[in-house]
Design a protein around this motif. Structure first.
Motif, PDB file in Angstrom:
ATOM      1  N   ASP A 256      51.636  50.431   7.546  1.00 43.59           N
ATOM      2  CA  ASP A 256      52.557  51.551   7.673  1.00 43.59           C
ATOM      3  C   ASP A 256      52.741  51.934   9.133  1.00 43.59           C
ATOM      4  OD1 ASP A 256      52.813  51.596   4.970  1.00 43.59           O
ATOM      5  OD2 ASP A 256      51.573  53.383   4.647  1.00 43.59           O
TER       6      ASP A 256
ATOM      7  N   ALA B 183      54.894  49.368  10.778  1.00 41.54           N
ATOM      8  CA  ALA B 183      56.283  49.528  10.339  1.00 41.54           C
ATOM      9  C   ALA B 183      56.944  50.704  11.044  1.00 41.54           C
ATOM     10  CB  ALA B 183      56.335  49.716   8.828  1.00 41.54           C
ATOM     11  N   GLU B 184      56.196  51.775  11.237  1.00 34.97           N
ATOM     12  CA  GLU B 184      56.757  52.926  11.930  1.00 34.97           C
ATOM     13  C   GLU B 184      56.978  52.615  13.407  1.00 34.97           C
ATOM     14  OE1 GLU B 184      55.737  57.628  12.851  1.00 34.97           O
ATOM     15  OE2 GLU B 184      54.490  56.478  11.457  1.00 34.97           O
TER      16      GLU B 184
ATOM     17  N   ALA C 192      59.954  50.238  13.698  1.00 36.58           N
ATOM     18  CA  ALA C 192      61.143  50.562  12.906  1.00 36.58           C
ATOM     19  C   ALA C 192      62.387  50.111  13.661  1.00 36.58           C
ATOM     20  CB  ALA C 192      61.207  52.060  12.649  1.00 36.58           C
TER      21      ALA C 192
ATOM     22  N   GLN D  50      72.686  50.431  13.706  1.00 34.70           N
ATOM     23  CA  GLN D  50      71.345  49.862  13.539  1.00 34.70           C
ATOM     24  C   GLN D  50      71.526  48.370  13.364  1.00 34.70           C
ATOM     25  OE1 GLN D  50      68.665  51.683  10.576  1.00 34.70           O
ATOM     26  NE2 GLN D  50      67.946  49.622  10.061  1.00 34.70           N
TER      27      GLN D  50
ATOM     28  N   THR E  85      66.833  47.566   7.775  1.00 37.85           N
ATOM     29  CA  THR E  85      65.569  48.066   7.243  1.00 37.85           C
ATOM     30  C   THR E  85      65.284  47.312   5.961  1.00 37.85           C
ATOM     31  OG1 THR E  85      66.001  50.255   8.170  1.00 37.85           O
ATOM     32  CG2 THR E  85      64.354  50.112   6.417  1.00 37.85           C
TER      33      THR E  85
ATOM     34  N   THR F  87      59.250  50.390   3.709  1.00 42.63           N
ATOM     35  CA  THR F  87      59.831  49.733   4.883  1.00 42.63           C
ATOM     36  C   THR F  87      58.780  48.802   5.450  1.00 42.63           C
ATOM     37  OG1 THR F  87      59.061  51.445   6.404  1.00 42.63           O
ATOM     38  CG2 THR F  87      61.254  51.729   5.479  1.00 42.63           C
TER      39      THR F  87
ATOM     40  N   SER G  62      58.241  45.437   8.723  1.00 46.46           N
ATOM     41  CA  SER G  62      58.651  45.043  10.068  1.00 46.46           C
ATOM     42  C   SER G  62      58.696  43.538  10.266  1.00 46.46           C
ATOM     43  CB  SER G  62      57.694  45.659  11.090  1.00 46.46           C
ATOM     44  OG  SER G  62      56.346  45.350  10.757  1.00 46.46           O
TER      45      SER G  62
ATOM     46  N   THR H 110      61.653  43.039  12.750  1.00 46.27           N
ATOM     47  CA  THR H 110      61.484  43.548  14.111  1.00 46.27           C
ATOM     48  C   THR H 110      60.184  43.097  14.754  1.00 46.27           C
ATOM     49  OG1 THR H 110      60.648  45.596  13.131  1.00 46.27           O
ATOM     50  CG2 THR H 110      62.955  45.558  13.820  1.00 46.27           C
TER      51      THR H 110
END
Length: 605
Positions: free
Chosen positions: A91, A94-95, A98, A111, A115, A130, A132, A135
């Motif tokens: 998490d 992922a944050e 983002a 964007q 996502t 969500t 990653s 990204t």
């Protein structure tokens, strides 16, 4: 299994396809930070984040003796604390990674990277809804032209050496790298060397002037522009294949596209007729310089301008433009109508097209004043005053009053860029024969034997090719179906109708059908266009409501009544969100020319 052994297995799962290897954890499983971890460290040890368990549940989690099958369930099982920490770490990653959301100078948000909502339900990476992969692993926010250049058109506008005006602010076209490739790849007679796009771009980014900025300041490397594959295609252009690799793009099959509505019209006009600003001849340079400086060319130029009608006519003559306009207006033969201008080099996604209101004298009336067309003639040549063009149009265009000597656009005298004091205008063909500052019409017998032979017209620089040929002799932009005003990754609202719009054109051919795909071209929804006029631009609209959060790609193509089909398609990506982010939560851009990639911007924040 020891902690290090667990980490090693998880790492293998990540490297070999997130669970594609037998015995690995579910797709997307990650690893906590620590020795040998691929994740960035945010602390010494990953810690559980406010998980509450009863004493009995803690005993089960600890694997204490006495644990029975009935005590184990999906919420509590031996080793659950380790999984809690793993989810917490994922998490956090992922944050941290983002996808970047940018606010453009016009206030809209984009964007570029989807996502990953709802990927493989039940897999580890979906715990926070969500993740990653795009990204963190693919580094997608830092790849492609848009990572540094939020608007390629702005880049060309502001480059040191003036670039031909391939952007079009009047219709809000969005330049893509595909257009750059098309022009710089194959343009005999216009480009000094063909197939030079790669040579040019590598020199621009890694040459002496820019390599330090590209490599050090922006972190650029081969991966910034290319996608290295094992599919036999070698180093692909990332921007051309990214939607095939990014996770989180929702696909909607044609049978499920029930709420979309299609319409088209041909009356909308622009303030200016689009113009490529070539500088081949001195009149080109005069027009360009006067246009950039907004210099009004004098009335005396209009009053003294002469038009000659000669060649295979009964009585050649020369008259001033002023007198011809006065006589034609008095005779009531002047034509005012909406008509299009489109360049043969207008690529899919391009801005080389406009609808405008024209005012002009039918060339047929000018020829009749000269005694009419004599036997043996097969066309009319439009002679530019500086001698730089003598392209021709067919007698069919002459007889149908589709060839005009235009002296007003949108009710006003032509501007310098538009060819003041007058320009030749032929409807239903490309702008090769739209000779600016024309001073003669010559009825001739050496025009193309077949004006519909596009290849002949292209190779002999005569007539109108009505499209652009690639190195294989194939027209790549007839028909041309283009989406307008959708910057890459435009953020829209879930549950609210959105109006995709654009144009479709095929030069001298009539558009009969448009097709739309929301699943990468797997299925298509077709709409028929009845009675479309090939002499005007078709402006299309597709109103559609995104059903849920996530990224969606729209691909468009078209067919003509004559049987031509799109050789290239145009694809745009939008991101639908239930709640739009606040501007302060985004990267606010003051310019769209050159911006720092996401990772660099984050480091500097």
């Amino acid at each position: 299994m020891t902690a290090k052994r667990t980490l090693a297995v998880l790492t293998l799962c990540l490297v070999f396809g997130f669970g594609a290897v037998a015995g690995c954890a579910p797709q997307g499983a990650s690893e906590p930070a620590g020795e040998g971890s691929a994740m960035p460290a945010t602390g010494e040890e990953p810690q559980a984040d406010s998980h509450s368990y009863t004493d009995e549940e803690l005993a089960v989690i600890a694997g204490e003796e006495g644990t029975t099958h009935d005590a184990i369930n999906e919420d509590v099982y031996p080793g659950k604390d380790y999984i809690d920490q793993l989810y917490d770490r994922w998490d956090a990653v992922a944050e941290e990674y983002a996808p970047e959301i940018r606010t453009l100078p016009d206030g809209r948000m984009v964007q570029r990277t989807p996502t990953e909502y709802g990927i493989a339900p039940g897999a580890w990476q979906t715990q926070a809804n969500t993740n990653s992969y795009n990204t963190y692993w693919l580094d997608a926010d830092n790849r492609g032209c848009g990572s540094c250049h939020a608007d390629l058109g702005a880049v060309l506008k502001n480059m040191a050496f003036e670039h031909t005006q391939v952007w079009n602010d009047d219709i809000k076209s969005n330049l893509t790298v595909q257009e750059c490739i098309n022009c710089h790849h194959w343009a005999p007679g216009y480009m000094e060397k063909n197939m030079e796009f790669g040579t040019l771009m590598h020199a621009v980014h890694f040459g002496q002037r820019h390599k330090v900025q590209f490599s050090d300041e922006f972190g650029g490397n081969c991966n910034s522009c290319h996608n290295a594959t094992d599919n036999g295609q070698g180093m692909e252009m990332w921007d051309l294949v990214k939607y095939d690799h990014l996770w989180g793009i929702n696909n909607i099959a044609s049978e499920d596209l029930k709420d979309a509505s299609f319409s088209f019209e041909q009356e909308t006009t622009q303030d200016n007729a689009f113009s490529f600003e070539w500088m081949h001849a001195y009149y080109d340079q005069m027009r360009h310089g006067a246009g950039v400086q907004e210099t009004n060319l004098p009335q005396s130029l209009f009053d003294s301008w002469e038009i000659t009608v000669d060649g295979l006519v009964g009585a050649p003559y020369t008259a001033t433009l002023k007198d011809l306009v006065a006589e034609a207006e008095s005779a009531g033969v002047v034509i005012e109508k909406t008509s299009k201008i489109v360049c043969s080099w207008n690529m899919v996604g391009g801005g080389g097209i406009s609808n405008v209101k024209i005012t002009g004298i039918p060339v047929s009336w000018l020829v009749e004043k000269a005694g009419g067309v004599q036997d043996g003639a097969n066309g009319v040549r439009a002679m530019r005053a500086d001698g730089s063009s003598k392209r021709s149009f067919s007698l069919d265009k002459l007889n149908a009053n589709e060839a005009l000597l235009v002296y007003k656009i949108n009710g006003e005298p032509l501007g310098a860029k538009q060819g003041y004091p007058c320009t030749n205008w032929v409807e239903g063909v490309d702008a090769q024969v739209f000779s600016k500052q024309i001073n003669a019409y010559t009825v001739a017998d050496d025009c193309p034997p077949d004006f519909n032979d596009s290849k002949y017209c292209a190779e002999n620089y005569d007539g109108s090719p009505n499209g652009w040929f690639d190195e294989n002799g194939v027209i790549v932009n007839r028909p041309n179906a283009t989406v307008l005003d959708v910057p890459e990754g435009l953020v829209i609202e879930t549950g609210k109708p959105y109006d995709f719009h654009g144009y479709v054109d095929a030069y001298n051919e009539r558009i009969s059908q448009m097709e739309f795909s929301f699943d990468g071209g797997e299925t298509w929804t077709a709409y028929e266009l009845k009675d479309a006029d090939p002499n005007r631009v078709v402006w299309w609209h597709l109103q559609w409501t995104p059903p849920e959060q996530g990224a969606y790609r729209l691909t468009v193509r078209a067919t003509t009544a004559e049987g031509s089909e799109s050789k290239q398609t145009h694809t745009v990506l939008v991101n639908a969100k239930d709640v739009l982010p606040a501007q302060e939560e985004t990267t606010v851009l003051e310019t769209t020319g050159l911006v720092a990639p996401h990772a660099v911007a984050a480091d500097q924040a």
